[in-house]
Write a protein that holds these residues in place. Structure first.
Motif, PDB file in Angstrom:
ATOM      1  N   LEU A  26      40.071  40.743  43.098  1.00  0.00           N
ATOM      2  CA  LEU A  26      40.145  39.333  42.732  1.00  0.00           C
ATOM      3  C   LEU A  26      41.591  38.964  42.432  1.00  0.00           C
ATOM      4  O   LEU A  26      42.372  39.791  41.943  1.00  0.00           O
ATOM      5  CB  LEU A  26      39.316  39.042  41.481  1.00  0.00           C
ATOM      6  CG  LEU A  26      37.809  38.796  41.625  1.00  0.00           C
ATOM      7  CD1 LEU A  26      37.174  38.701  40.237  1.00  0.00           C
ATOM      8  CD2 LEU A  26      37.543  37.527  42.416  1.00  0.00           C
ATOM      9  N   THR A  33      39.876  28.540  36.061  1.00  0.00           N
ATOM     10  CA  THR A  33      38.829  29.281  36.764  1.00  0.00           C
ATOM     11  C   THR A  33      37.695  29.606  35.809  1.00  0.00           C
ATOM     12  O   THR A  33      37.920  30.193  34.742  1.00  0.00           O
ATOM     13  CB  THR A  33      39.387  30.594  37.352  1.00  0.00           C
ATOM     14  OG1 THR A  33      40.465  30.296  38.237  1.00  0.00           O
ATOM     15  CG2 THR A  33      38.294  31.341  38.116  1.00  0.00           C
ATOM     16  N   ILE A  35      34.279  31.748  35.015  1.00  0.00           N
ATOM     17  CA  ILE A  35      33.583  32.981  35.383  1.00  0.00           C
ATOM     18  C   ILE A  35      32.119  32.818  34.986  1.00  0.00           C
ATOM     19  O   ILE A  35      31.813  32.569  33.819  1.00  0.00           O
ATOM     20  CB  ILE A  35      34.164  34.209  34.663  1.00  0.00           C
ATOM     21  CG1 ILE A  35      35.677  34.290  34.863  1.00  0.00           C
ATOM     22  CG2 ILE A  35      33.473  35.481  35.142  1.00  0.00           C
ATOM     23  CD1 ILE A  35      36.110  34.711  36.219  1.00  0.00           C
ATOM     24  N   VAL A 205      34.257  31.684  39.824  1.00  0.00           N
ATOM     25  CA  VAL A 205      34.036  33.049  40.307  1.00  0.00           C
ATOM     26  C   VAL A 205      32.700  33.518  39.757  1.00  0.00           C
ATOM     27  O   VAL A 205      32.485  33.508  38.543  1.00  0.00           O
ATOM     28  CB  VAL A 205      35.158  34.003  39.865  1.00  0.00           C
ATOM     29  CG1 VAL A 205      34.777  35.453  40.164  1.00  0.00           C
ATOM     30  CG2 VAL A 205      36.467  33.653  40.566  1.00  0.00           C
ATOM     31  N   ALA A 212      31.857  40.140  43.398  1.00  0.00           N
ATOM     32  CA  ALA A 212      32.425  38.866  42.950  1.00  0.00           C
ATOM     33  C   ALA A 212      32.636  37.949  44.144  1.00  0.00           C
ATOM     34  O   ALA A 212      33.092  38.383  45.206  1.00  0.00           O
ATOM     35  CB  ALA A 212      33.750  39.092  42.230  1.00  0.00           C
ATOM     36  N   ARG A 214      34.245  33.977  45.072  1.00  0.00           N
ATOM     37  CA  ARG A 214      34.987  32.808  44.596  1.00  0.00           C
ATOM     38  C   ARG A 214      34.495  31.551  45.307  1.00  0.00           C
ATOM     39  O   ARG A 214      34.270  31.553  46.524  1.00  0.00           O
ATOM     40  CB  ARG A 214      36.490  32.974  44.844  1.00  0.00           C
ATOM     41  CG  ARG A 214      37.322  31.773  44.395  1.00  0.00           C
ATOM     42  CD  ARG A 214      38.785  31.960  44.761  1.00  0.00           C
ATOM     43  NE  ARG A 214      39.366  33.073  44.021  1.00  0.00           N
ATOM     44  CZ  ARG A 214      39.836  32.974  42.774  1.00  0.00           C
ATOM     45  NH1 ARG A 214      39.781  31.815  42.142  1.00  0.00           N
ATOM     46  NH2 ARG A 214      40.350  34.018  42.178  1.00  0.00           N
TER      47      ARG A 214
END
Length: 528
Positions: A26, A33, A35, A205, A212, A214
């Motif tokens: 990542l 961002t 999560i 994300v 993961a 995005r």
């Protein structure tokens, strides 16, 4: 070079070997961002790895940036001030000496002349109405969260790392945080289940058991893309399953036709109207055909099975979460709780509750609301008996249990199943494990030490310990949805909706309060 944080082949496991993150790649540019992911997917672990609080088992973390994290500010002594807790007492004292004309030359050389104004601006940005001399012990949980945010802002980093920053915050605090992040022009990495906060993110994300992924922000865009991807993956799986069925059905049809032909040939040979040499040739041809058909069927089934495996690999396997609640037997007319003219506070500080009267009868569902600092958690402490009133009386007439946001009823050194059996001694091993399995603690998950659980996992374990077997007639819930993912919240809402005892709930989650059917609200305000 612009500030950035990146990870390469990042792997981390718990001390007992349970994989949390595996081979993660990542990069985080200097944008906001969010999560997201289910409880236990590794969100907080990732944040701690990025901050350097944890070392990876494998892989690397590259930080081309300064970082500041949101940490809860908790008093180390009853009289500790906010300035002391944030490590600012001496720099601020130096400025006061300079203002009074008693500073030394070394003091003047070391003075940070902008500190006071920056500190005030950070407190304002965090929505905290306090001063450097405010005692930390007088701050509510939400106010302590704001103090931690102010400290992170004051550091003026390239990246802010925020883990569930809206936990404990009232509506005003959440609005202040959203406003601040909207104006933040550097990097921010925010772990949250707060959909309103995530709507202000530039990117999302998602962490899953598959890795993961995005997405572009905001949160609503992520949800739309995620829904489309899920629908496509499910369609591909369904198509692959159908193709595999058709291959197997086709192979079966070929075998049945061949068996019928072979049977007809055998019957003809028995009648003696077929030359022996022709019988041998047909037998040889049948054997060759059987081998060819078997190889062809095996090749087609292998291909179809491989395509199905690939389609299924794109779908996360999610275990269902079920909250079963047994009846408490609480009678409608039973007196549950009575507070009479209660005044209470912490330490030597001014009381936060003055002249409180409260009576609960039968299975009422009472929400305790109000801004940070008005005494909501203090009221729960009075009811549970951990804080004596300064005056007045508190009478609890039925057994109770407390489910708080820290899952404090769990012993972190014990396994999940050991905690449950300690708190519910009437459960045998099999019954305890069955109760935990319904809350996604299966086999080795039930044997995890409680101290290794994520915030959301700990809350689910605590819920199992409270509701398994026969629950008590009175439940005290202190911000129970903090740390929980949306699926877990929905399951808990369903479970509590079926609970027939009395509830006293402190929560800023209005949707949750409506879902569990609150029948009465007590709005606390600050003493005059």
């Amino acid at each position: 070079m612009p500030a950035s944080i990146s990870v390469s082949s990042l792997t981390w496991s718990t001390p007992d070997g349970r994989a949390v993150l595996s081979g993660l790649d990542l990069s985080f540019p200097p944008v906001r961002t969010g999560i997201v992911g289910r409880n236990g997917s590794g969100k907080t672990t990732l944040l701690r790895l990025l901050a350097g609080d944890l070392a990876p088992n494998a892989g690397t973390v590259t930080r081309n940036a300064t970082i500041s994290t949101l940490r809860q500010v908790v008093a180390r002594s009853p009289a500790e001030t906010l300035a002391q807790a944030l490590g600012l007492a001496e720099p601020l004292a130096l400025l006061r000496r300079a203002q009074q004309g008693v500073a030394t030359e070394d003091d003047l050389a070391a003075a940070d002349w902008t500190l006071e104004s920056r500190f005030e601006a950070a407190l304002s940005a965090a929505g905290l109405y306090a001063t450097a001399e405010t005692q930390v012990a007088t701050l509510s949980g939400g106010q302590q969260t704001r103090a931690g945010l102010a400290a992170a802002i004051l550091a003026d980093p390239d990246f802010l790392l925020l883990d569930e920053p809206t936990n404990n915050l009232d509506a005003e605090g959440r609005a202040a945080l959203a406003t601040f992040l909207a104006s933040w022009r550097k990097g921010a990495i925010v772990v949250s289940h707060d959909r309103a906060l995530l709507e202000g993110m530039d990117a999302i994300v998602e962490l899953t058991s598959l890795g993961a992924t995005r997405y572009g922000g905001p949160y609503s865009h992520y949800r739309e893309r995620k829904a489309l991807e899920l629908a496509a993956a499910e369609a591909a799986r369904d198509h692959a399953e159908q193709a595999l069925r058709e291959v197997r059905n086709g192979a079966q049809t070929v075998r049945e036709r061949k068996d019928r032909r072979d049977g007809a040939g055998v019957r003809k040979a028995r009648r003696g109207d077929m030359p022996r040499i022709l019988i041998g040739a047909r037998r040889q041809r049948a054997e060759n055909t059987t081998g060819q058909n078997a190889r062809q069927a095996e090749r087609l089934e292998t291909e179809a099975s491989g395509q199905l495996a690939q389609a299924r690999a794109r779908l996360e396997v999610i275990e269902p979460l079920v909250v079963d609640v047994s009846p408490t037997g609480l009678a409608p007319a039973r007196m549950v709780l009575q507070l009479s003219t209660v005044t209470a506070g912490h330490g030597d500080a001014a009381p936060v509750l003055v002249g409180i009267d409260l009576t609960i009868t039968g299975p009422e569902r009472v929400a305790v609301t109000g801004p940070n600092g008005v005494g909501k958690s203090t009221l729960l402490a009075l009811i549970r008996g951990t804080l004596p009133p300064r005056s007045g009386s508190v009478r609890v007439s039925v057994p109770l249990a407390v489910l708080d946001q820290h899952a404090s009823l769990l012993n972190p050194a014990e396994s999940v199943v050991a905690n449950l059996r300690r708190l519910k001694p009437g459960l045998d091993e099999n019954a305890a494990r069955a109760a935990l399995a319904r809350l996604r603690f299966r086999t080795s998950g039930a044997d995890q030490p409680a101290g290794t659980l994520s915030g959301g996992q700990a809350m689910r374990a605590a819920l199992a310990c409270v509701l398994a077997d026969t629950p008590p007639p009175l439940l005290l819930l202190d911000e129970p949805t903090n740390h929980l993912d949306l699926d877990a919240i929905a399951a808990i809402e369903a479970g509590l909706a079926a609970y027939d005892g009395a509830l006293i709930v402190v929560s800023h989650d209005e949707a949750f309060l409506q879902a569990i059917g609150v029948t009465r609200r007590i709005a606390l305000t600050a003493p005059a």
